[in-house]
Design a protein around this motif. Structure first.
Motif, short mmCIF file in Angstrom:
data_model
loop_
_atom_site.label_atom_id
_atom_site.label_comp_id
_atom_site.label_asym_id
_atom_site.label_seq_id
_atom_site.Cartn_x
_atom_site.Cartn_y
_atom_site.Cartn_z
N ALA A 99 22.54 63.64 80.03
CA ALA A 99 23.63 63.85 79.27
C ALA A 99 23.18 64.90 78.29
O ALA A 99 22.30 64.68 77.58
CB ALA A 99 24.10 62.76 78.51
N LYS A 200 21.62 59.21 79.96
CA LYS A 200 23.22 59.04 79.89
C LYS A 200 23.45 57.43 78.95
O LYS A 200 24.42 57.55 78.51
CB LYS A 200 23.83 58.94 81.38
CG LYS A 200 23.75 60.46 81.93
CD LYS A 200 24.36 60.36 83.09
CE LYS A 200 24.66 61.89 83.51
NZ LYS A 200 25.48 62.02 84.59
N SER A 203 24.07 57.43 74.19
CA SER A 203 25.35 58.09 73.76
C SER A 203 25.35 58.24 72.36
O SER A 203 25.77 59.27 71.85
CB SER A 203 26.42 57.69 74.49
OG SER A 203 26.90 56.18 74.11
N GLU A 204 25.15 57.06 71.65
CA GLU A 204 24.86 56.70 70.17
C GLU A 204 23.88 58.10 69.74
O GLU A 204 24.39 58.61 68.88
CB GLU A 204 24.72 55.51 69.54
CG GLU A 204 24.74 55.46 68.24
CD GLU A 204 24.45 53.90 67.73
OE1 GLU A 204 24.44 53.93 66.30
OE2 GLU A 204 24.46 53.16 68.44
N ARG A 206 22.57 60.57 71.16
CA ARG A 206 23.10 62.22 71.36
C ARG A 206 24.15 62.36 70.35
O ARG A 206 24.38 63.36 70.01
CB ARG A 206 23.54 62.10 73.04
CG ARG A 206 24.10 63.43 73.29
CD ARG A 206 24.60 63.45 74.86
NE ARG A 206 25.19 62.41 75.15
CZ ARG A 206 26.48 62.44 75.39
NH1 ARG A 206 27.25 63.31 74.95
NH2 ARG A 206 27.25 61.25 75.78
#
Length: 235
Positions: A99, A200, A203-204, A206
């Protein structure tokens, strides 16, 4: 005894949170001006300065890890570090595995360079670093591709006559062409700019870096940093 146990548990939990806030940034360390190893043996370059500033804005403690380019994504997904910041272009193929943040550069040119201006890049032998957008482009172009593990080896191949030309990021080639007999043969635009890559599931984390990149765009400091390192793709 109960209070001692609870105190120990709280300390352990606090340590766990502290550990989670230490982010390991993976880079190649062999692709100036984006990233390289300086005379002191430390990671340096545009992405070192950028990464340190992003960590500061995200209020995270970061450490740096170097990894060969050809295994840089597998070692991210296997957990050897937490993010990639290594001149990695955003592509649909890579986005199937990792991601990306928003780009911290706009797409900038890749360039062909060789020892003669008369080289026909459509039929020539072209050197490119393996597992890059440049090598994928050459493979699809009809030219003969020869791949090498590092960008320096692609230059050495041209100078040794093992390849007619090299295709690489123009930011990487600019100082080399200026100080050698190589000449530019043309530019192309590949990829969707350069971004940080994460697992992926992270997410936090990123999101924190994405917000930090956005803040640098908003206050103009990202463009100032790109100018300092003479990198194209300003916002």
């Amino acid at each position: 005894m109960k209070s001692l146990f609870l105190g120990t548990a709280v300390l352990a939990l606090s340590a766990s949170f502290a550990l989670a806030e230490t982010v390991r940034l993976g880079t190649e360390g062999a692709y100036p001006p984006y990233n390289f190893i300086n005379d002191a043996g430390e990671v340096d370059g545009f992405e070192r300065e950028l990464g340190d500033e992003l960590c500061k804005r995200a209020e995270l403690t970061c450490t740096w890890v170097t990894n060969d380019w050809d295994s840089i994504i597998p070692n991210l997904t296997s957990g050897n570090y937490d993010a990639i910041i290594a001149g990695m272009s955003i592509t649909p193929e890579r986005a199937e595995v990792v991601a990306f943040t928003q780009g911290y550069t706009l797409p900038s040119p890749s360039s062909y360079a060789g020892l003669s201006a008369d080289i026909d890049i459509k039929s020539a032998v072209i050197a490119a670093q393996a597992a890059t957008i440049q090598s994928a482009h050459v493979a699809a172009s009809g030219a003969t591709l020869v791949e090498f593990p590092t960008p320096d080896e692609t230059i050495a191949a041209v100078n040794a006559g093992e390849a007619d030309a090299v295709l690489s990021d123009k930011d990487f080639l600019n100082p080399i062409v200026a100080e050698s007999d190589l000449v530019f043969l043309g530019d192309i635009y590949l990829g969707g700019g350069i971004g940080m890559a994460f697992r992926k599931s992270d997410s936090e984390m990123r999101g924190k870096f994405d917000a930090a990149i956005a803040s640098m765009k908003a206050d103009g400091s990202l463009n100032e940093m790109l100018d300092k390192w003479e990198i194209e793709g300003k916002f």
